[in-house]
Design a protein around this motif. Structure first.
Motif, PDB file in Angstrom:
ATOM      1  N   ARG A  37       0.807  -1.219   0.000  1.00 54.84           N
ATOM      2  CA  ARG A  37       0.000   0.000   0.000  1.00 54.84           C
ATOM      3  C   ARG A  37       0.844   1.274   0.000  1.00 54.84           C
ATOM      4  NH1 ARG A  37      -5.149  -0.323   2.068  1.00 54.84           N
ATOM      5  NH2 ARG A  37      -5.203   1.908   1.608  1.00 54.84           N
ATOM      6  N   GLN A  38       2.092   1.160   0.362  1.00 56.16           N
ATOM      7  CA  GLN A  38       2.908   2.351   0.507  1.00 56.16           C
ATOM      8  C   GLN A  38       4.329   2.067   0.046  1.00 56.16           C
ATOM      9  OE1 GLN A  38       2.376   4.152   4.264  1.00 56.16           O
ATOM     10  NE2 GLN A  38       3.840   5.805   3.938  1.00 56.16           N
ATOM     11  N   ARG A  39       4.948   3.077  -0.530  1.00 54.26           N
ATOM     12  CA  ARG A  39       6.295   2.919  -1.082  1.00 54.26           C
ATOM     13  C   ARG A  39       7.149   4.107  -0.658  1.00 54.26           C
ATOM     14  NH1 ARG A  39       7.668   1.170  -7.271  1.00 54.26           N
ATOM     15  NH2 ARG A  39       9.632   2.295  -7.555  1.00 54.26           N
ATOM     16  N   VAL A  40       8.323   3.813  -0.121  1.00 52.12           N
ATOM     17  CA  VAL A  40       9.262   4.852   0.302  1.00 52.12           C
ATOM     18  C   VAL A  40      10.512   4.739  -0.559  1.00 52.12           C
ATOM     19  CG1 VAL A  40      10.667   5.744   2.188  1.00 52.12           C
ATOM     20  CG2 VAL A  40       8.365   4.889   2.655  1.00 52.12           C
ATOM     21  N   GLU A  41      10.801   5.799  -1.330  1.00 56.24           N
ATOM     22  CA  GLU A  41      11.938   5.818  -2.239  1.00 56.24           C
ATOM     23  C   GLU A  41      13.204   6.246  -1.516  1.00 56.24           C
ATOM     24  OE1 GLU A  41      11.948   5.016  -5.420  1.00 56.24           O
ATOM     25  OE2 GLU A  41       9.818   4.951  -5.989  1.00 56.24           O
ATOM     26  N   SER A  42      14.329   5.737  -1.998  1.00 53.82           N
ATOM     27  CA  SER A  42      15.640   6.148  -1.518  1.00 53.82           C
ATOM     28  C   SER A  42      16.567   6.308  -2.710  1.00 53.82           C
ATOM     29  CB  SER A  42      16.208   5.129  -0.529  1.00 53.82           C
ATOM     30  OG  SER A  42      15.464   5.097   0.666  1.00 53.82           O
ATOM     31  N   GLU A  43      17.809   6.685  -2.430  1.00 55.20           N
ATOM     32  CA  GLU A  43      18.766   6.929  -3.494  1.00 55.20           C
ATOM     33  C   GLU A  43      19.029   5.686  -4.331  1.00 55.20           C
ATOM     34  OE1 GLU A  43      23.145   8.986  -3.659  1.00 55.20           O
ATOM     35  OE2 GLU A  43      22.915   7.245  -2.328  1.00 55.20           O
ATOM     36  N   ALA A  44      19.113   4.527  -3.715  1.00 54.83           N
ATOM     37  CA  ALA A  44      19.509   3.312  -4.422  1.00 54.83           C
ATOM     38  C   ALA A  44      18.486   2.193  -4.270  1.00 54.83           C
ATOM     39  CB  ALA A  44      20.882   2.849  -3.935  1.00 54.83           C
ATOM     40  N   GLY A  45      17.225   2.551  -4.232  1.00 49.50           N
ATOM     41  CA  GLY A  45      16.182   1.534  -4.128  1.00 49.50           C
ATOM     42  C   GLY A  45      14.951   2.065  -3.449  1.00 49.50           C
ATOM     43  N   PHE A  46      14.063   1.159  -3.084  1.00 42.62           N
ATOM     44  CA  PHE A  46      12.835   1.558  -2.406  1.00 42.62           C
ATOM     45  C   PHE A  46      12.335   0.410  -1.535  1.00 42.62           C
ATOM     46  CE2 PHE A  46      11.608  -0.158  -6.548  1.00 42.62           C
ATOM     47  CZ  PHE A  46      10.638  -1.077  -6.217  1.00 42.62           C
ATOM     48  N   THR A  47      11.435   0.734  -0.637  1.00 46.10           N
ATOM     49  CA  THR A  47      10.802  -0.252   0.237  1.00 46.10           C
ATOM     50  C   THR A  47       9.295  -0.112   0.121  1.00 46.10           C
ATOM     51  OG1 THR A  47      12.648  -0.254   1.800  1.00 46.10           O
ATOM     52  CG2 THR A  47      10.541  -1.057   2.605  1.00 46.10           C
ATOM     53  N   GLU A  48       8.604  -1.228  -0.059  1.00 45.23           N
ATOM     54  CA  GLU A  48       7.147  -1.252  -0.131  1.00 45.23           C
ATOM     55  C   GLU A  48       6.600  -1.877   1.147  1.00 45.23           C
ATOM     56  OE1 GLU A  48       6.246  -1.631  -4.885  1.00 45.23           O
ATOM     57  OE2 GLU A  48       6.704  -3.470  -3.784  1.00 45.23           O
ATOM     58  N   PHE A  49       5.472  -1.333   1.623  1.00 43.10           N
ATOM     59  CA  PHE A  49       4.883  -1.771   2.883  1.00 43.10           C
ATOM     60  C   PHE A  49       3.461  -2.265   2.647  1.00 43.10           C
ATOM     61  CE2 PHE A  49       8.115   1.295   3.807  1.00 43.10           C
ATOM     62  CZ  PHE A  49       8.707   0.877   4.990  1.00 43.10           C
ATOM     63  N   PHE A  50       3.165  -3.441   3.157  1.00 37.67           N
ATOM     64  CA  PHE A  50       1.779  -3.903   3.215  1.00 37.67           C
ATOM     65  C   PHE A  50       1.098  -3.216   4.396  1.00 37.67           C
ATOM     66  CE2 PHE A  50       3.826  -7.124   0.715  1.00 37.67           C
ATOM     67  CZ  PHE A  50       2.861  -7.544  -0.181  1.00 37.67           C
ATOM     68  N   ASP A  51      -0.195  -3.028   4.281  1.00 34.02           N
ATOM     69  CA  ASP A  51      -0.949  -2.291   5.295  1.00 34.02           C
ATOM     70  C   ASP A  51      -1.062  -3.103   6.579  1.00 34.02           C
ATOM     71  OD1 ASP A  51      -2.581  -0.624   6.716  1.00 34.02           O
ATOM     72  OD2 ASP A  51      -4.349  -0.882   5.443  1.00 34.02           O
ATOM     73  N   SER A  52      -0.314  -2.692   7.602  1.00 31.97           N
ATOM     74  CA  SER A  52      -0.324  -3.431   8.873  1.00 31.97           C
ATOM     75  C   SER A  52      -1.641  -3.278   9.615  1.00 31.97           C
ATOM     76  CB  SER A  52       0.831  -2.956   9.765  1.00 31.97           C
ATOM     77  OG  SER A  52       0.715  -1.577  10.047  1.00 31.97           O
ATOM     78  N   ASN A  53      -2.491  -2.314   9.211  1.00 27.71           N
ATOM     79  CA  ASN A  53      -3.796  -2.150   9.847  1.00 27.71           C
ATOM     80  C   ASN A  53      -4.852  -3.091   9.270  1.00 27.71           C
ATOM     81  OD1 ASN A  53      -2.978  -0.068  11.589  1.00 27.71           O
ATOM     82  ND2 ASN A  53      -3.247   1.461   9.976  1.00 27.71           N
ATOM     83  N   ASP A  54      -4.504  -3.794   8.192  1.00 34.53           N
ATOM     84  CA  ASP A  54      -5.427  -4.766   7.616  1.00 34.53           C
ATOM     85  C   ASP A  54      -5.742  -5.846   8.642  1.00 34.53           C
ATOM     86  OD1 ASP A  54      -6.172  -7.304   6.062  1.00 34.53           O
ATOM     87  OD2 ASP A  54      -6.192  -5.792   4.475  1.00 34.53           O
ATOM     88  N   GLN A  55      -6.994  -6.282   8.676  1.00 34.40           N
ATOM     89  CA  GLN A  55      -7.454  -7.210   9.714  1.00 34.40           C
ATOM     90  C   GLN A  55      -6.666  -8.515   9.731  1.00 34.40           C
ATOM     91  OE1 GLN A  55     -11.589  -8.304   9.391  1.00 34.40           O
ATOM     92  NE2 GLN A  55     -11.775  -8.787  11.564  1.00 34.40           N
ATOM     93  N   GLN A  56      -6.285  -9.004   8.565  1.00 32.77           N
ATOM     94  CA  GLN A  56      -5.580 -10.283   8.540  1.00 32.77           C
ATOM     95  C   GLN A  56      -4.172 -10.161   9.128  1.00 32.77           C
ATOM     96  OE1 GLN A  56      -4.903 -11.686   4.420  1.00 32.77           O
ATOM     97  NE2 GLN A  56      -5.478  -9.636   3.734  1.00 32.77           N
ATOM     98  N   PHE A  57      -3.525  -9.005   8.961  1.00 34.96           N
ATOM     99  CA  PHE A  57      -2.220  -8.798   9.586  1.00 34.96           C
ATOM    100  C   PHE A  57      -2.372  -8.609  11.092  1.00 34.96           C
ATOM    101  CE2 PHE A  57      -1.353  -7.395   5.202  1.00 34.96           C
ATOM    102  CZ  PHE A  57      -0.267  -8.200   4.916  1.00 34.96           C
ATOM    103  N   GLN A  58      -3.453  -7.960  11.510  1.00 37.45           N
ATOM    104  CA  GLN A  58      -3.719  -7.803  12.935  1.00 37.45           C
ATOM    105  C   GLN A  58      -3.949  -9.161  13.582  1.00 37.45           C
ATOM    106  OE1 GLN A  58      -3.945  -4.896  14.867  1.00 37.45           O
ATOM    107  NE2 GLN A  58      -3.066  -3.818  13.121  1.00 37.45           N
TER     108      GLN A  58
END
Length: 477
Positions: A37-58
């Protein structure tokens, strides 16, 4: 006596509240295949995050992220409040992990480096470095500082599980990453420009909302004079630890390549299988090797892509490789395990339930149709999970999987170091173990029908599509 009674009452109340909270978190009526659901860019790559508030992750108490690191990209040193298990989907690299009290066994004996000031020469030394490649699973204990570097020619892709409800995490039920270097102001500016209020490096507050916390490195919170005194360096050097003007993000590019003390790993992969077999033979009677299993020398990685090491193999259906604490003892400390699964075209995984763990399934190639059924007999998921999508199967929920026309490959993480399944169909299933008369009376069928139900499928876990193709329902594309 009154104080003892009050203490016991409070303990029982707290236990009831925790049990009620866990019940609410896993009272799932609908599961969906999810993407980052979310992506954080950096100089040499990026990190993607699944929504930790989703019920199945909870429900499962885990967080999942995906790193993509470019060649010569360095994921800056950090540590987390939760144990980590990551799978190398693509590429290869090196990883360093710092454990307190462990010796600096990697050192320069001849080659010397020049110090920054005064022309003083010194010999570099540090703790052990691990090399990993595609198909490896790597374990990192909670609180262990670590870094990752892509020394390959292609992008390095990692699927990362953080078990935030693990007993090792005593903060709260969310993962927090503590950076030892870098500055996330660039990432924060990106999120503000995109109108996002959530910060993936932060932590959740009440009602599951995410508190707006930065992810600057921890040295920014210390006084410069204190740092200078603690490290016995000048103020200028101490200020550099704070990285206040660093806008590169959490994955930085090493322009001339990372120079570290590391042995060449030419033949290690060839001998890894033999070493694994020797390790298993040494522990066959429950005896641990006192030297190999000390925390400083314990193996932290294992490859689960090798079909020759498959735990379940059916030439017509596919194969599965399981990684548990018997194969990789550090998983006993993390209380986690993993599975690599491969299904051929239209093949099926026999219906089963996970007896002692949640199952987090991420598809790396192809697709498969999945059905998940809860304790009320309701289908909470009946859909096709595509490549780069993820589904959480809660403990004891029944599930069946059937590959699509291109087949399917997946990696799954389990929240138990020795996760066990119980199948519903096949030679080793719960139905096969029941007497014929029990089946006859339970399902109101004849003895002949009960016998066919028990004995018509001689395969165990992975079922070939031959009989399913005759009137079977194919997965929806």
């Amino acid at each position: 006596m009154a104080k003892l009674f009050l203490s016991l009452s409070l303990l029982l109340l707290a236990h009831s509240c925790l049990a009620f909270q866990q019940q609410n978190e896993c009272n799932i009526q609908r599961i969906n295949a999810v993407e980052p659901r979310q992506r954080v860019e950096s100089e040499a790559g990026f990190t993607e995050f699944f929504d930790s508030n989703d019920q199945q992750f909870q429900c499962a108490g885990v967080d999942v992220i995906r790193h993509e690191i470019q060649p010569q990209g360095l994921l800056l040193p950090s540590y987390t409040n939760a144990p980590i298990l990551f799978y190398v989907e693509k590429g290869y690299g090196i990883q360093g992990m710092t454990l307190p009290g462990c010796p600096e066994t990697y050192e320069v004996s001849q080659q010397q480096f020049q110090g920054r000031k005064g022309g003083e020469s010194f010999q570099d030394r540090h703790q052990k470095i691990q090399e990993f490649h595609q198909g490896d699973v790597v374990a990192i204990p909670a609180g262990a500082a670590h870094w990752i570097y892509n020394n390959g020619q292609d992008d390095l892709v990692l699927i990362v599980l953080l078990d935030s409800t693990n007993v090792a995490n005593q903060l709260d039920q969310s993962h927090r990453r503590f950076f030892l270097a870098g500055n996330s102001q660039q990432g924060q500016e990106q999120r503000q420009q995109q109108g996002r209020q959530q910060t993936p490096w932060g932590y959740k507050g009440q009602q599951g909302q995410s508190l707006q916390k930065g992810s600057n490195n921890i040295f920014q919170g210390f006084d410069v004079e204190v740092l200078a005194e603690a490290f016995n360096v000048d103020r200028e050097t101490a200020e550099m630890l704070r990285c206040e003007d660093d806008k590169r993000g959490h994955i930085v590019r090493v322009e001339r390549g990372l120079q570290v003390v590391s042995p060449r790993m030419g033949r290690e992969e060839q001998s890894q299988g033999q070493q694994g077999q020797q390790d298993r033979r040494g522990r066959r009677q429950g005896q641990d090797n006192g030297f190999e299993e000390t925390i400083c020398s314990m193996k932290v990685r294992a490859n689960i892509d090798d079909v020759s090491q498959a735990d379940v193999y059916n030439p017509q259906a596919g194969h599965c490789n399981h990684l548990n604490s018997f194969k990789l003892p550090i998983l006993r400390l993390l209380q986690l395990s993993a599975e690599r699964g491969v299904l051929h075209k239209n093949a099926i995984v026999a219906p089963y339930w996970m007896m002692n763990a949640h199952n987090i399934i991420y598809v790396t190639n192809g697709n498969m149709r999945m059905q998940i059924v809860n304790h009320e007999g309701q289908a909470v998921f009946d859909d096709v999970i595509q490549e780069r999508q993820l589904v959480v199967v809660p403990q004891n929920f029944a599930v069946v999987k059937q590959a699509g026309e291109q087949g399917c490959r997946w990696i799954s993480f389990r929240t138990n170091d020795n996760a066990m399944i119980n199948t519903l169909a096949g030679r080793t299933s719960a139905i096969r173990a029941l007497p014929v008369d029990v089946l006859t009376n339970a399902y109101q069928m004849s003895r002949e029908e009960a016998q066919r139900l028990k004995y018509n499928r001689e395969e165990t876990v992975l079922l070939s599509p031959s009989s399913l193709s005759r009137g079977g329902r194919a997965p929806r594309a």
